[in-house]
Motif scaffolding. Sequence first.
Motif, PDB file in Angstrom:
ATOM      1  N   GLN A  88      26.817  13.105  17.528  1.00  0.00           N
ATOM      2  CA  GLN A  88      26.780  14.240  18.436  1.00  0.00           C
ATOM      3  C   GLN A  88      25.569  15.119  18.207  1.00  0.00           C
ATOM      4  OE1 GLN A  88      30.327  16.485  18.924  1.00  0.00           O
ATOM      5  NE2 GLN A  88      31.583  14.686  19.250  1.00  0.00           N
ATOM      6  N   GLY A  89      25.037  15.132  16.997  1.00  0.00           N
ATOM      7  CA  GLY A  89      23.870  15.956  16.722  1.00  0.00           C
ATOM      8  C   GLY A  89      24.115  17.415  17.047  1.00  0.00           C
ATOM      9  N   ALA A  90      23.110  18.071  17.562  1.00  0.00           N
ATOM     10  CA  ALA A  90      23.187  19.503  17.842  1.00  0.00           C
ATOM     11  C   ALA A  90      23.808  19.805  19.199  1.00  0.00           C
ATOM     12  CB  ALA A  90      21.795  20.112  17.771  1.00  0.00           C
ATOM     13  N   ASN A  91      24.066  18.771  20.018  1.00  0.00           N
ATOM     14  CA  ASN A  91      24.542  19.031  21.365  1.00  0.00           C
ATOM     15  C   ASN A  91      25.761  18.156  21.707  1.00  0.00           C
ATOM     16  OD1 ASN A  91      24.861  19.595  24.060  1.00  0.00           O
ATOM     17  ND2 ASN A  91      22.677  19.582  24.492  1.00  0.00           N
ATOM     18  N   PRO A  92      26.950  18.505  21.193  1.00  0.00           N
ATOM     19  CA  PRO A  92      28.137  17.703  21.478  1.00  0.00           C
ATOM     20  C   PRO A  92      28.501  17.668  22.967  1.00  0.00           C
ATOM     21  CG  PRO A  92      28.719  19.678  20.233  1.00  0.00           C
ATOM     22  CD  PRO A  92      27.224  19.624  20.308  1.00  0.00           C
ATOM     23  N   HIS A  93      28.182  18.738  23.700  1.00  0.00           N
ATOM     24  CA  HIS A  93      28.468  18.755  25.144  1.00  0.00           C
ATOM     25  C   HIS A  93      27.677  17.653  25.856  1.00  0.00           C
ATOM     26  CE1 HIS A  93      29.385  20.176  29.144  1.00  0.00           C
ATOM     27  NE2 HIS A  93      28.090  20.228  29.408  1.00  0.00           N
ATOM     28  N   ARG A  94      26.411  17.509  25.492  1.00  0.00           N
ATOM     29  CA  ARG A  94      25.567  16.481  26.114  1.00  0.00           C
ATOM     30  C   ARG A  94      26.098  15.079  25.820  1.00  0.00           C
ATOM     31  NH1 ARG A  94      19.611  14.736  24.370  1.00  0.00           N
ATOM     32  NH2 ARG A  94      19.250  13.225  26.012  1.00  0.00           N
ATOM     33  N   VAL A  95      26.489  14.826  24.581  1.00  0.00           N
ATOM     34  CA  VAL A  95      27.030  13.516  24.217  1.00  0.00           C
ATOM     35  C   VAL A  95      28.313  13.244  24.984  1.00  0.00           C
ATOM     36  CG1 VAL A  95      28.037  12.172  22.328  1.00  0.00           C
ATOM     37  CG2 VAL A  95      25.936  13.462  21.952  1.00  0.00           C
ATOM     38  N   ARG A  96      29.163  14.253  25.083  1.00  0.00           N
ATOM     39  CA  ARG A  96      30.415  14.088  25.831  1.00  0.00           C
ATOM     40  C   ARG A  96      30.129  13.765  27.297  1.00  0.00           C
ATOM     41  NH1 ARG A  96      32.887  17.794  23.595  1.00  0.00           N
ATOM     42  NH2 ARG A  96      32.052  19.545  24.766  1.00  0.00           N
ATOM     43  N   GLU A  97      29.184  14.490  27.895  1.00  0.00           N
ATOM     44  CA  GLU A  97      28.867  14.310  29.310  1.00  0.00           C
ATOM     45  C   GLU A  97      28.145  12.985  29.585  1.00  0.00           C
ATOM     46  OE1 GLU A  97      25.651  16.533  31.847  1.00  0.00           O
ATOM     47  OE2 GLU A  97      27.449  17.793  31.664  1.00  0.00           O
ATOM     48  N   GLU A  98      27.163  12.645  28.745  1.00  0.00           N
ATOM     49  CA  GLU A  98      26.333  11.469  29.004  1.00  0.00           C
ATOM     50  C   GLU A  98      26.892  10.171  28.455  1.00  0.00           C
ATOM     51  OE1 GLU A  98      22.345  12.177  27.679  1.00  0.00           O
ATOM     52  OE2 GLU A  98      22.123  13.983  28.893  1.00  0.00           O
ATOM     53  N   TRP A  99      27.806  10.243  27.455  1.00  0.00           N
ATOM     54  CA  TRP A  99      28.286   9.020  26.825  1.00  0.00           C
ATOM     55  C   TRP A  99      29.794   8.855  26.873  1.00  0.00           C
ATOM     56  CZ3 TRP A  99      25.049   5.242  25.551  1.00  0.00           C
ATOM     57  CH2 TRP A  99      23.709   5.557  25.483  1.00  0.00           C
ATOM     58  N   LEU A 100      30.519   9.859  26.425  1.00  0.00           N
ATOM     59  CA  LEU A 100      31.963   9.690  26.316  1.00  0.00           C
ATOM     60  C   LEU A 100      32.654   9.605  27.674  1.00  0.00           C
ATOM     61  CD1 LEU A 100      32.733  12.041  23.310  1.00  0.00           C
ATOM     62  CD2 LEU A 100      32.385   9.560  23.317  1.00  0.00           C
ATOM     63  N   GLU A 101      32.336  10.506  28.571  1.00  0.00           N
ATOM     64  CA  GLU A 101      32.976  10.492  29.893  1.00  0.00           C
ATOM     65  C   GLU A 101      32.684   9.194  30.660  1.00  0.00           C
ATOM     66  OE1 GLU A 101      35.378  12.404  30.908  1.00  0.00           O
ATOM     67  OE2 GLU A 101      35.208  13.564  29.071  1.00  0.00           O
ATOM     68  N   PRO A 102      31.425   8.740  30.729  1.00  0.00           N
ATOM     69  CA  PRO A 102      31.176   7.469  31.431  1.00  0.00           C
ATOM     70  C   PRO A 102      31.890   6.279  30.793  1.00  0.00           C
ATOM     71  CG  PRO A 102      29.131   8.675  31.211  1.00  0.00           C
ATOM     72  CD  PRO A 102      30.163   9.405  30.384  1.00  0.00           C
ATOM     73  N   LEU A 103      32.030   6.268  29.464  1.00  0.00           N
ATOM     74  CA  LEU A 103      32.730   5.160  28.809  1.00  0.00           C
ATOM     75  C   LEU A 103      34.220   5.183  29.099  1.00  0.00           C
ATOM     76  CD1 LEU A 103      30.903   4.985  25.380  1.00  0.00           C
ATOM     77  CD2 LEU A 103      30.914   3.247  27.182  1.00  0.00           C
ATOM     78  N   ARG A 104      34.769   6.360  29.289  1.00  0.00           N
ATOM     79  CA  ARG A 104      36.199   6.444  29.610  1.00  0.00           C
ATOM     80  C   ARG A 104      36.457   5.829  30.960  1.00  0.00           C
ATOM     81  NH1 ARG A 104      36.942  12.361  27.391  1.00  0.00           N
ATOM     82  NH2 ARG A 104      37.152  11.790  25.246  1.00  0.00           N
TER      83      ARG A 104
END
Length: 95
Positions: free
Chosen positions: A79-95
């Motif tokens: 997640q690094g310094a921006n967990p929102h970005r990781v959630r938006e760009e990676w986690l949501e599309p994978l779901r």
Amino acid sequence: MRYLSTALVSEGVTDDQFLPRLLSRALTELCLTEFDDSVEVAEVQPLRDHRGPSSIGQLLDIVERNKGAFNLVFFHRDQGANPHRVREEWLEPLR
């Protein structure tokens, strides 16, 4: 007895060296403590096309090409310094 085969899609080669052993130990412990049937846990197998991080499309392609080879897929993304970005760009599309 049941058999559990798992795969790991991660960001890089260093993740592939460390995480499979950690995940395999955790899965073995989980299966021993939580399931009545015995479960043989295979080593977690990294899936990778190249050395660096892959795009969502590449990740899904890797999984699709290897479907049937495992029961469970782990996806790892720092997640690094921006967990929102990781959630938006990676986690949501994978779901």
